[in-house]
Design a protein around this motif. Sequence first.
Motif, PDB file in Angstrom:
ATOM      1  N   GLU A 151       0.833  -1.204   0.000  1.00 53.51           N
ATOM      2  CA  GLU A 151       0.000   0.000   0.000  1.00 53.51           C
ATOM      3  C   GLU A 151       0.863   1.247   0.000  1.00 53.51           C
ATOM      4  O   GLU A 151       1.946   1.253   0.577  1.00 53.51           O
ATOM      5  CB  GLU A 151      -0.901   0.016   1.235  1.00 53.51           C
ATOM      6  CG  GLU A 151      -1.890  -1.124   1.276  1.00 53.51           C
ATOM      7  CD  GLU A 151      -2.707  -1.131   2.555  1.00 53.51           C
ATOM      8  OE1 GLU A 151      -2.368  -0.398   3.511  1.00 53.51           O
ATOM      9  OE2 GLU A 151      -3.690  -1.881   2.604  1.00 53.51           O
ATOM     10  N   ASN A 169       1.004   5.586   0.845  1.00 50.66           N
ATOM     11  CA  ASN A 169       0.666   6.333   2.058  1.00 50.66           C
ATOM     12  C   ASN A 169      -0.826   6.631   2.182  1.00 50.66           C
ATOM     13  O   ASN A 169      -1.288   7.033   3.249  1.00 50.66           O
ATOM     14  CB  ASN A 169       1.477   7.634   2.138  1.00 50.66           C
ATOM     15  CG  ASN A 169       1.181   8.583   0.994  1.00 50.66           C
ATOM     16  OD1 ASN A 169       0.733   8.170  -0.068  1.00 50.66           O
ATOM     17  ND2 ASN A 169       1.457   9.850   1.195  1.00 50.66           N
ATOM     18  N   LYS A 170      -1.582   6.417   1.117  1.00 54.24           N
ATOM     19  CA  LYS A 170      -3.038   6.582   1.164  1.00 54.24           C
ATOM     20  C   LYS A 170      -3.746   5.241   1.269  1.00 54.24           C
ATOM     21  O   LYS A 170      -4.949   5.153   1.059  1.00 54.24           O
ATOM     22  CB  LYS A 170      -3.524   7.340  -0.072  1.00 54.24           C
ATOM     23  CG  LYS A 170      -3.022   8.761  -0.128  1.00 54.24           C
ATOM     24  CD  LYS A 170      -3.559   9.475  -1.343  1.00 54.24           C
ATOM     25  CE  LYS A 170      -3.014  10.895  -1.378  1.00 54.24           C
ATOM     26  NZ  LYS A 170      -3.499  11.613  -2.555  1.00 54.24           N
ATOM     27  N   ARG A 171      -2.975   4.189   1.560  1.00 59.74           N
ATOM     28  CA  ARG A 171      -3.473   2.818   1.717  1.00 59.74           C
ATOM     29  C   ARG A 171      -4.077   2.267   0.426  1.00 59.74           C
ATOM     30  O   ARG A 171      -4.982   1.459   0.445  1.00 59.74           O
ATOM     31  CB  ARG A 171      -4.450   2.729   2.882  1.00 59.74           C
ATOM     32  CG  ARG A 171      -3.812   3.201   4.186  1.00 59.74           C
ATOM     33  CD  ARG A 171      -4.566   2.782   5.364  1.00 59.74           C
ATOM     34  NE  ARG A 171      -4.540   1.317   5.396  1.00 59.74           N
ATOM     35  CZ  ARG A 171      -4.946   0.605   6.413  1.00 59.74           C
ATOM     36  NH1 ARG A 171      -5.407   1.188   7.467  1.00 59.74           N
ATOM     37  NH2 ARG A 171      -4.901  -0.702   6.376  1.00 59.74           N
ATOM     38  N   GLN A 172      -3.566   2.716  -0.705  1.00 59.68           N
ATOM     39  CA  GLN A 172      -4.023   2.233  -2.005  1.00 59.68           C
ATOM     40  C   GLN A 172      -3.026   1.200  -2.518  1.00 59.68           C
ATOM     41  O   GLN A 172      -1.825   1.416  -2.465  1.00 59.68           O
ATOM     42  CB  GLN A 172      -4.110   3.394  -2.995  1.00 59.68           C
ATOM     43  CG  GLN A 172      -5.069   4.479  -2.573  1.00 59.68           C
ATOM     44  CD  GLN A 172      -4.868   5.762  -3.346  1.00 59.68           C
ATOM     45  OE1 GLN A 172      -3.748   6.109  -3.702  1.00 59.68           O
ATOM     46  NE2 GLN A 172      -5.943   6.477  -3.591  1.00 59.68           N
ATOM     47  N   THR A 173      -3.545   0.096  -3.021  1.00 63.40           N
ATOM     48  CA  THR A 173      -2.708  -0.947  -3.597  1.00 63.40           C
ATOM     49  C   THR A 173      -2.574  -0.719  -5.098  1.00 63.40           C
ATOM     50  O   THR A 173      -3.372   0.015  -5.694  1.00 63.40           O
ATOM     51  CB  THR A 173      -3.327  -2.339  -3.359  1.00 63.40           C
ATOM     52  OG1 THR A 173      -4.572  -2.403  -4.046  1.00 63.40           O
ATOM     53  CG2 THR A 173      -3.520  -2.629  -1.872  1.00 63.40           C
ATOM     54  N   VAL A 176      -8.435  -6.615  -0.496  1.00 59.80           N
ATOM     55  CA  VAL A 176      -7.857  -5.336  -0.080  1.00 59.80           C
ATOM     56  C   VAL A 176      -8.510  -4.215  -0.862  1.00 59.80           C
ATOM     57  O   VAL A 176      -8.877  -3.189  -0.312  1.00 59.80           O
ATOM     58  CB  VAL A 176      -6.321  -5.323  -0.275  1.00 59.80           C
ATOM     59  CG1 VAL A 176      -5.759  -3.942  -0.029  1.00 59.80           C
ATOM     60  CG2 VAL A 176      -5.668  -6.338   0.638  1.00 59.80           C
ATOM     61  N   VAL A 222     -10.441  -1.106   0.909  1.00 65.90           N
ATOM     62  CA  VAL A 222     -10.038   0.282   0.669  1.00 65.90           C
ATOM     63  C   VAL A 222     -11.203   1.044   0.072  1.00 65.90           C
ATOM     64  O   VAL A 222     -11.504   2.166   0.485  1.00 65.90           O
ATOM     65  CB  VAL A 222      -8.799   0.350  -0.246  1.00 65.90           C
ATOM     66  CG1 VAL A 222      -8.511   1.776  -0.678  1.00 65.90           C
ATOM     67  CG2 VAL A 222      -7.599  -0.239   0.463  1.00 65.90           C
ATOM     68  N   ARG A 269     -13.730   1.888   2.698  1.00 65.23           N
ATOM     69  CA  ARG A 269     -13.265   2.974   3.572  1.00 65.23           C
ATOM     70  C   ARG A 269     -13.418   4.312   2.863  1.00 65.23           C
ATOM     71  O   ARG A 269     -13.832   5.285   3.468  1.00 65.23           O
ATOM     72  CB  ARG A 269     -11.817   2.746   3.971  1.00 65.23           C
ATOM     73  CG  ARG A 269     -11.658   1.722   5.077  1.00 65.23           C
ATOM     74  CD  ARG A 269     -10.276   1.805   5.683  1.00 65.23           C
ATOM     75  NE  ARG A 269      -9.230   1.464   4.748  1.00 65.23           N
ATOM     76  CZ  ARG A 269      -8.690   0.275   4.597  1.00 65.23           C
ATOM     77  NH1 ARG A 269      -9.120  -0.743   5.303  1.00 65.23           N
ATOM     78  NH2 ARG A 269      -7.730   0.086   3.726  1.00 65.23           N
TER      79      ARG A 269
END
Length: 66
Positions: free
Chosen positions: A21, A23-27, A53, A57, A60
Amino acid sequence: MVQALLERLRRENLDSLVDQENNKRQTPLYLAAFINQPVMVAMFIQFQANVNVLAQVRRRLLNFET
């Protein structure tokens, strides 16, 4: 280019990086879907990217916007 990188990750036993991920929790899978790149999405799925995932995401993000 993406496929070559994924193949190298597999050769070097770094498969888990496919779900790394930012820093924005994006894969990578999330980003490929977000920018509408179906061929890239298919490549990530072929290399066992975690599709759950992406759903987590996405959920969220939707919850944050409401």
